[in-house]
Design a protein around this motif. Structure first.
Motif, PDB file in Angstrom:
ATOM      1  N   HIS A   1      -0.846  -9.664   4.906  1.00 19.50           N
ATOM      2  CA  HIS A   1       0.047  -9.973   4.817  1.00 19.50           C
ATOM      3  C   HIS A   1       0.296 -11.458   4.372  1.00 19.50           C
ATOM      4  N   GLY A   2      -1.167 -11.956   3.871  1.00 23.70           N
ATOM      5  CA  GLY A   2      -0.438 -13.384   2.329  1.00 23.70           C
ATOM      6  C   GLY A   2      -0.232 -12.616   1.459  1.00 23.70           C
ATOM      7  N   LEU A   3      -1.163 -11.703   1.163  1.00 23.50           N
ATOM      8  CA  LEU A   3      -1.144 -11.383  -0.002  1.00 23.50           C
ATOM      9  C   LEU A   3       0.738 -10.659  -0.177  1.00 23.50           C
ATOM     10  N   THR A   4       0.737  -9.563   0.432  1.00 22.34           N
ATOM     11  CA  THR A   4       2.156  -9.308   0.581  1.00 22.34           C
ATOM     12  C   THR A   4       3.255 -10.194   0.270  1.00 22.34           C
ATOM     13  N   ILE A   5       3.279 -11.679   0.994  1.00 26.18           N
ATOM     14  CA  ILE A   5       3.630 -12.516   0.685  1.00 26.18           C
ATOM     15  C   ILE A   5       3.798 -12.899  -0.501  1.00 26.18           C
ATOM     16  N   ALA A   6       3.037 -13.320  -0.830  1.00 29.17           N
ATOM     17  CA  ALA A   6       2.644 -14.014  -2.333  1.00 29.17           C
ATOM     18  C   ALA A   6       2.997 -12.773  -3.555  1.00 29.17           C
ATOM     19  N   VAL A   7       2.878 -11.727  -3.512  1.00 29.93           N
ATOM     20  CA  VAL A   7       3.571 -10.723  -4.035  1.00 29.93           C
ATOM     21  C   VAL A   7       5.460 -10.834  -4.178  1.00 29.93           C
ATOM     22  N   GLY A   8       6.310 -10.987  -2.961  1.00 28.12           N
ATOM     23  CA  GLY A   8       7.259 -11.640  -3.670  1.00 28.12           C
ATOM     24  C   GLY A   8       7.684 -12.547  -3.817  1.00 28.12           C
ATOM     25  N   PHE A   9       6.586 -13.005  -4.375  1.00 32.71           N
ATOM     26  CA  PHE A   9       7.401 -14.645  -5.386  1.00 32.71           C
ATOM     27  C   PHE A   9       6.951 -14.637  -6.548  1.00 32.71           C
ATOM     28  N   PHE A  10       7.077 -13.191  -7.064  1.00 33.14           N
ATOM     29  CA  PHE A  10       6.947 -12.922  -8.566  1.00 33.14           C
ATOM     30  C   PHE A  10       6.649 -13.671  -9.463  1.00 33.14           C
ATOM     31  N   ILE A  11       5.131 -14.086  -9.413  1.00 33.09           N
ATOM     32  CA  ILE A  11       4.975 -14.883 -10.282  1.00 33.09           C
ATOM     33  C   ILE A  11       4.696 -14.452 -12.064  1.00 33.09           C
ATOM     34  N   ASP A  12       5.373 -14.538 -12.551  1.00 29.22           N
ATOM     35  CA  ASP A  12       5.194 -14.555 -13.315  1.00 29.22           C
ATOM     36  C   ASP A  12       3.146 -14.864 -14.443  1.00 29.22           C
ATOM     37  N   GLY A  13       2.651 -13.702 -14.996  1.00 27.30           N
ATOM     38  CA  GLY A  13       1.284 -13.497 -15.345  1.00 27.30           C
ATOM     39  C   GLY A  13      -0.028 -12.926 -13.899  1.00 27.30           C
ATOM     40  N   ALA A  14       0.645 -13.769 -12.863  1.00 32.50           N
ATOM     41  CA  ALA A  14      -0.216 -13.284 -11.223  1.00 32.50           C
ATOM     42  C   ALA A  14       0.227 -11.819 -10.707  1.00 32.50           C
ATOM     43  N   PHE A  15       1.508 -12.372 -11.012  1.00 36.08           N
ATOM     44  CA  PHE A  15       1.554 -10.405 -10.577  1.00 36.08           C
ATOM     45  C   PHE A  15       0.956  -9.762 -10.681  1.00 36.08           C
ATOM     46  N   PRO A  16       1.140  -9.127 -11.421  1.00 35.53           N
ATOM     47  CA  PRO A  16      -0.072  -7.919 -11.547  1.00 35.53           C
ATOM     48  C   PRO A  16      -1.219  -7.903 -10.693  1.00 35.53           C
ATOM     49  N   TRP A  17      -2.272  -8.510 -10.867  1.00 35.47           N
ATOM     50  CA  TRP A  17      -3.299  -9.131  -9.287  1.00 35.47           C
ATOM     51  C   TRP A  17      -2.827  -9.420  -8.149  1.00 35.47           C
ATOM     52  N   LEU A  18      -1.753  -9.637  -7.795  1.00 29.15           N
ATOM     53  CA  LEU A  18      -1.568 -10.255  -6.984  1.00 29.15           C
ATOM     54  C   LEU A  18      -1.166  -8.715  -5.392  1.00 29.15           C
ATOM     55  N   LEU A  19      -0.332  -8.249  -5.935  1.00 34.67           N
ATOM     56  CA  LEU A  19      -0.467  -6.204  -6.365  1.00 34.67           C
ATOM     57  C   LEU A  19      -1.010  -5.536  -6.428  1.00 34.67           C
ATOM     58  N   THR A  20      -2.285  -6.054  -6.867  1.00 33.18           N
ATOM     59  CA  THR A  20      -3.577  -5.161  -6.916  1.00 33.18           C
ATOM     60  C   THR A  20      -4.524  -5.421  -6.163  1.00 33.18           C
ATOM     61  N   GLY A  21      -3.761  -7.170  -5.448  1.00 36.67           N
ATOM     62  CA  GLY A  21      -4.906  -7.353  -4.653  1.00 36.67           C
ATOM     63  C   GLY A  21      -4.641  -6.983  -2.786  1.00 36.67           C
ATOM     64  N   ALA A  22      -2.705  -6.832  -3.214  1.00 37.80           N
ATOM     65  CA  ALA A  22      -2.506  -6.505  -1.486  1.00 37.80           C
ATOM     66  C   ALA A  22      -2.246  -5.047  -1.502  1.00 37.80           C
ATOM     67  N   ILE A  23      -2.676  -3.944  -2.720  1.00 34.47           N
ATOM     68  CA  ILE A  23      -2.518  -2.706  -2.284  1.00 34.47           C
ATOM     69  C   ILE A  23      -4.127  -2.191  -1.680  1.00 34.47           C
ATOM     70  N   ILE A  24      -5.193  -2.872  -2.625  1.00 32.53           N
ATOM     71  CA  ILE A  24      -6.489  -3.361  -2.255  1.00 32.53           C
ATOM     72  C   ILE A  24      -6.767  -3.369  -0.966  1.00 32.53           C
ATOM     73  N   ALA A  25      -6.215  -4.464  -0.963  1.00 33.07           N
ATOM     74  CA  ALA A  25      -6.089  -4.774   1.475  1.00 33.07           C
ATOM     75  C   ALA A  25      -5.640  -3.952   2.397  1.00 33.07           C
ATOM     76  N   GLY A  26      -4.782  -3.491   2.468  1.00 33.04           N
ATOM     77  CA  GLY A  26      -3.941  -2.636   2.856  1.00 33.04           C
ATOM     78  C   GLY A  26      -4.522  -1.493   3.367  1.00 33.04           C
ATOM     79  N   ILE A  27      -5.131  -0.949   1.871  1.00 29.69           N
ATOM     80  CA  ILE A  27      -6.063   0.669   2.057  1.00 29.69           C
ATOM     81  C   ILE A  27      -7.306  -0.267   2.795  1.00 29.69           C
ATOM     82  N   ALA A  28      -7.767  -1.541   2.221  1.00 31.74           N
ATOM     83  CA  ALA A  28      -9.321  -1.827   3.419  1.00 31.74           C
ATOM     84  C   ALA A  28      -8.923  -1.681   4.513  1.00 31.74           C
ATOM     85  N   LEU A  29      -7.173  -2.457   5.050  1.00 33.97           N
ATOM     86  CA  LEU A  29      -7.277  -2.595   6.232  1.00 33.97           C
ATOM     87  C   LEU A  29      -7.039  -1.452   7.293  1.00 33.97           C
ATOM     88  N   PHE A  30      -6.548  -0.002   6.191  1.00 33.50           N
ATOM     89  CA  PHE A  30      -6.293   1.574   6.819  1.00 33.50           C
ATOM     90  C   PHE A  30      -7.415   1.643   7.357  1.00 33.50           C
TER      91      PHE A  30
END
Length: 162
Positions: A81-110
């Motif tokens: 949830h923290g990474l998903t919220i961070a993705v919603g800020f659409f921070i330039d430069g960090a967005f791809p890293w946050l999105l990748t982290g959120a996807i990996i965290a979601g799969i790991a949580l599954f």
């Protein structure tokens, strides 16, 4: 215990609030053609993913009995949830890293949810197999326990008069 119970109650509203945050975050921080990505990929993915994770979490007997998630759930959902919220800020430069982290965290949580569900179901399945195994049914050479009729007591509220 209160934190684990709070996460239990948070899971279902999160399925609707996190996608809403992505839409609001796009409107406040991004703008432009990213709305297509938000509408057609991000919002459905987070909505369906959170509903699936909520279903897997709440299907575990320990969660239903205690009405609280495990500490592993607290850790996993906090990270995702923290990474998903961070993705919603659409921070330039960090967005791809946050999105990748959120996807990996979601799969790991599954996989964490499946692992916990499997571990809880594995213990109960052995008891079920034991109760219906052929070895528990008395054989023909074993004496069958005697049964007797149960005593029945009838209480009349009104005495019938002739």
């Amino acid at each position: 215990m209160w934190l684990r119970q709070a996460f239990f109650r948070w899971l279902l509203p999160a399925a609707f609030l996190l996608p809403l945050w992505l839409l609001v975050g796009w409107g406040v921080f991004q703008g432009g053609w990213a709305i297509l990505w938000v509408l057609f990929i991000a919002i459905p993915s987070v909505l369906i993913g959170q509903l699936l994770l909520t279903l897997l979490t709440r299907s575990r007997p320990s969660v239903r009995i205690e009405r609280a998630v495990s500490w592993w759930d607290v850790l996993g959902f906090t990270l995702w949830h923290g990474l998903t919220i961070a993705v919603g800020f659409f921070i330039d430069g960090a967005f791809p890293w946050l999105l990748t982290g959120a996807i990996i965290a979601g799969i790991a949580l599954f996989w964490l949810q499946l692992w916990q569900l499997w571990n809880e179901a594995k213990g109960s399945g052995a008891r079920i197999r034991e109760t219906i195994a052929w070895s528990t049914i008395p054989g023909t050479d074993e004496p069958v326990p005697e049964t007797r009729a149960h005593e029945v007591i009838v209480v009349r509220e009104v005495d019938p008069r002739d």
